[in-house]
Design an enzyme around this catalytic site. Structure first.
Site, mmCIF file in Angstrom:
data_model
loop_
_atom_site.group_PDB
_atom_site.id
_atom_site.type_symbol
_atom_site.label_atom_id
_atom_site.label_comp_id
_atom_site.label_asym_id
_atom_site.label_seq_id
_atom_site.Cartn_x
_atom_site.Cartn_y
_atom_site.Cartn_z
ATOM 1 N N ASP A 263 0.871 -1.160 0.000
ATOM 2 C CA ASP A 263 0.000 0.000 0.000
ATOM 3 C C ASP A 263 0.913 1.216 0.000
ATOM 4 O OD1 ASP A 263 -3.181 0.652 1.644
ATOM 5 O OD2 ASP A 263 -2.062 1.773 0.135
HETATM 6 C C1 GLC Z 1 -4.347 4.338 -0.249
HETATM 7 C C2 GLC Z 1 -5.224 3.118 -0.065
HETATM 8 C C3 GLC Z 1 -5.129 2.134 -1.201
HETATM 9 C C4 GLC Z 1 -4.910 2.902 -2.489
HETATM 10 C C5 GLC Z 1 -3.523 3.512 -2.402
HETATM 11 C C6 GLC Z 1 -3.196 4.379 -3.623
HETATM 12 O O1 GLC Z 1 -3.799 4.747 0.964
HETATM 13 O O2 GLC Z 1 -5.104 2.408 1.166
HETATM 14 O O3 GLC Z 1 -6.359 1.385 -1.227
HETATM 15 O O4 GLC Z 1 -5.009 2.046 -3.616
HETATM 16 O O5 GLC Z 1 -3.322 4.276 -1.220
HETATM 17 O O6 GLC Z 1 -4.022 5.485 -3.642
#
Ligand code: GLC
Length: 745
Positions: A263
């Site tokens: 993430d």
């Molecule tokens: C965010 C989310 C994830 C997302 C990523 C990119 O914090 O937790 O679901 O795809 O960052 O935006």
């Protein structure tokens, strides 16, 4: 030799033609693994390091020298995110990146229709493909453990079997476009509060019976090409590079060959990221790693520090080579796959799909005295009240926020459909969140209204009292502490004093419909004072049309709840036993964490309310139709004999009403006597059938021994204990219509 290869590569790249000199890695007629090995063999150490971490907010560099394509990722699970600047969350200001906003994944789950999930995945995948994205950062499938979780709207409910059945076709649909699904957030990211420091403490049986099945189905049946690790910890290590989750389970037990993506900002050190099964690092806090955003990507944990670690012998190249193989596999399946379709954006088909899925997902929770559907013959004047009737919801809520090509509000949808036949009057009723901007995308609405609650209520009552029908459209929105990422709700109650307003309106006019727009359950203290209640979800671009289709009966509602609608947090295992949101602690490295003991174990959702004989406001799997269905007696063999690998259960279902309708017939299993505590019942199959008035169909289910098993942590395997079992056939978890017992050998 190099000159020959370079010439051949150039020739190939120019013509795309495969000839004798085409390098194996560029020859799509060659087996994938051969291409991967050939490419790996040509890469320098620096190139191997570069390919496993981001070069920008949402892309990784590939290997330019070899013509190995960059990998571009995009949010999100309900639509393709608008383009952002190279290393910013802010908009790039493009004018060609408005998308179709599809319904929330809770709404998709509420269709209980795998065909809708396939249509959904195919459609959103076409939009990602058209935008030249190789990885769609979705679907999210974290289990609905608490109604307070801010991101429940992005997920598929509380039951591992329902999640499993809906995530597989979604993944297959997306990947049919040559775009990778990226199933998230693996695993146990079941809350947003303290999401970077939550440390769920979960026993193996609970992990394997509740929190893993959806991910396992996505990996092994959906064959997802990528997974995203969660922010949270698990047994003391961050999920995005957790040796148990990533190495032992995902890549080991499930033998998965895809790429694990962190993430954004979920990576905190090099050593465990190397050994913990992470394959691509994204979103690390670049301004926290270096003095300037420009060189920050080189200082990612899997960048310079990793390179130096290999060069000084701290790390071997073995883990790096495995990471690179997985990234190359992902790249050849997507960015360098010449056979993929071309995609499309904002097509009539996608708009129709959004509307159809939305209409199939809306849940009719209550409908006394046939309050619904709206009937112009008797409803000459309809009062629509509430902020959510006019508020656009595709903007906001975190990373799933979108720049939709269009968004039909509920009020506009109702006017579009009925405006010629019925007098429609509107009143705001309450003021919640008049804003509508996220990351530089604006809904364009100015919902500012400075009237007092008293004035707003007075106007609403005035509008309601002499209407033939009142439709209150309220619920939550995408603001912080509602349905939004990075914060949880602080209560199950509706915000902005809606409960009081609903009671006032019910007193002013008993012909009241409450449409709840939300992605999670809310408390309904007025439930016995309102004759009709609809769970409307966030339905995206076609919200108003899909809702109007159901409210007017153009579409006969067939949605069923993908989670239990609790009356209060006292009915929720995570709160009664699970110590949500956890308590402060310190991990092995001395970092502050929030231990979250999942003391409720496997008793999540209806499993908890069944065990404790609690009656929720509406049970899991509940949803009404404008027609009615009768269930006959379920039949099953008396014996599930040793030699048989499955048994068939049959139940006749009849449409006893006067209009065509769809019913999701649910099959739950009960182990009558077991050596371990098991739930009263567990969903193990369902079938959505369409029946004409008076029509009867024999609905058939097949069960195998895995459907009768529980996970034995000591054996680390699934175990079916021979003995008596019972199938319970239900219209919901709280409405069992028929049962049948059998003995399993
Ligand atoms: C965010 C989310 C994830 C997302 C990523 C990119 O914090 O937790 O679901 O795809 O960052 O935006």
């Amino acid at each position: 030799m190099k000159r020959i290869i370079a010439a051949a590569t150039l020739g190939f790249l120019l013509t795309g033609a495969v000839n004798a000199e085409t390098p194996v890695y560029l020859d799509e007629t060659k087996p994938l693994e051969e291409r991967v090995e050939d490419a790996l063999s040509r890469m320098t150490l620096r190139e191997k390091i570069n390919i496993i971490h981001a070069q920008s907010k949402f892309s990784a560099p590939g290997v330019p020298r070899l013509g190995i394509a960059e990998l571009w990722t995009t949010d999100g699970p309900m639509g393709v995110r608008p383009e952002v600047l190279w290393d910013e969350w802010e908009q790039a200001g493009w004018t060609n990146d408005s998308c179709t906003a599809f319904p929330s994944l809770t709404a998709l789950a509420a269709t209980w229709d795998p065909e809708m999930a396939l249509l959904y995945g195919k459609s959103i995948g076409e939009e990602a493909r058209f935008r030249n994205k190789s990885v769609l950062l979705g679907p999210g499938i974290n289990v609905y453990r608490t109604p307070l979780n801010g991101r429940n709207f992005e997920y598929m409910g509380e039951d591992p079997y329902l999640i499993s059945q809906m995530v597989v076709p979604y993944v297959q649909g997306v990947q049919s476009n040559g775009v990778a699904a990226c199933v998230k957030h693996f695993a146990l990211n079941n809350n947003e509060i303290n999401r970077h420091t939550s440390n769920p403490i979960v026993d193996d049986r609970t992990l394997y019976e509740i929190y893993l099945p959806g991910f396992k189905a996505a990996a092994t049946e959906g064959e997802a090409w990528s997974f995203m690790g969660g922010y949270n910890l698990f047994r003391g290590e961050h999920a995005s590079y957790n040796p148990i989750l990533m190495n032992q389970i995902l890549k080991g037990e499930w033998d998965w060959d895809g790429a694990v993506i962190s993430d954004w900002g979920a990576v905190h050190d090099t050593k465990t990221a190397v050994s913990g099964g992470l394959d691509m690092e994204f979103g690390s806090w670049t301004d926290g790693l270096s003095n300037g955003a420009s060189n920050a990507y080189d200082n990612y944990f899997l960048a310079q520090p990793y390179l130096e670690g290999i060069q000084n012998g701290t790390y071997s190249e073995d883990e790096l080579n495995d990471k690179v193989r997985r990234v190359l596999r992902l790249t050849f399946r997507t960015a360098m796959n010449r056979n993929k379709p071309w995609g499309s954006m904002g097509s009539d088909e996608h708009i129709a799909a959004a509307r159809q899925i939305g209409g199939e997902g809306v849940v009719l929770l209550k409908n006394e005295n046939q309050t619904l559907p709206i009937n112009p013959a008797k409803h000459k004047k309809v009062a629509v009240i509430g902020e959510n009737a006019i508020k656009k919801m595709t903007v906001g809520g975190g990373s799933s926020s979108l720049k939709a090509r269009h968004e039909i509000t509920p009020l506009d949808g109702i006017k579009n459909r009925l405006g010629e036949e019925v007098e429609i009057v509107y009143a705001r009723g309450y003021v919640g969140d008049p804003s509508g901007e996220y990351n530089g995308v604006s809904t364009g609405q100015d919902l500012t209204d400075n009237r007092t609650p008293e004035e707003l209520t007075a106007e609403a009552v005035e509008v309601a009292k002499d209407a033939d029908l009142v439709i209150f459209i309220g619920g939550l929105n995408k603001s912080d502490h509602q349905d939004a990422e990075d914060s949880d709700r602080e209560t199950m109650s509706l915000p902005y004093n809606q409960d009081e307003l609903i009671e006032t309106l019910a007193a002013a006019n008993p012909n009241l419909v409450m449409v709840n727009i939300s992605g999670t359950g809310v408390a309904m203290p007025w439930v016995n004072k309102v004759p009709a209640i609809v769970q409307g979800w966030y339905l995206g671009s076609e919200t108003g049309n899909a809702l109007a289709d159901v409210l007017t009966g153009d579409v006969n509602p067939s949605g069923k709840l993908p989670y239990t609608y609790y009356a209060s947090l006292d009915q929720v295992g995570a709160h009664k036993l699970g110590e949500y949101p956890g308590h402060k602690s310190v991990d092995a490295l001395g970092n502050e964490v929030y231990d979250m003991p999942y003391n409720e174990g496997i008793f999540v959702g209806y499993r908890f309310t069944d065990k404790n004989k609690l009656t929720p406001t509406f049970p899991f799997g509940h949803g009404l139709s404008y027609t009615t269905f009768a269930y006959g007696d379920a039949t099953a063999p008396k014996i599930f004999a040793k030699g048989d690998d499955k048994i068939e259960v049959v139940v006749p279902v009849t449409n006893t009403g006067d209009r065509k309708g769809k019913e999701t017939v649910q099959l739950y299993v009960r182990d009558v006597k077991s050596s371990v505590e098991r739930p009263v019942k567990e969903l193990k199959s369902f079938k959505k059938v369409e029946l004409n008035p008076g029509e009867t169909k024999d609905v058939k289910f097949e069960l195998d021994r895995s459907d009768l098993s529980y996970f034995d942590a000591d054996k680390h395997d699934w175990v079916m204990e021979p003995g008596e079992f019972e199938v319970l056939i239900g219209a919901s978890a709280g409405d069992i219509r028929s049962k049948a017992k059998f003995k399993a050998e």
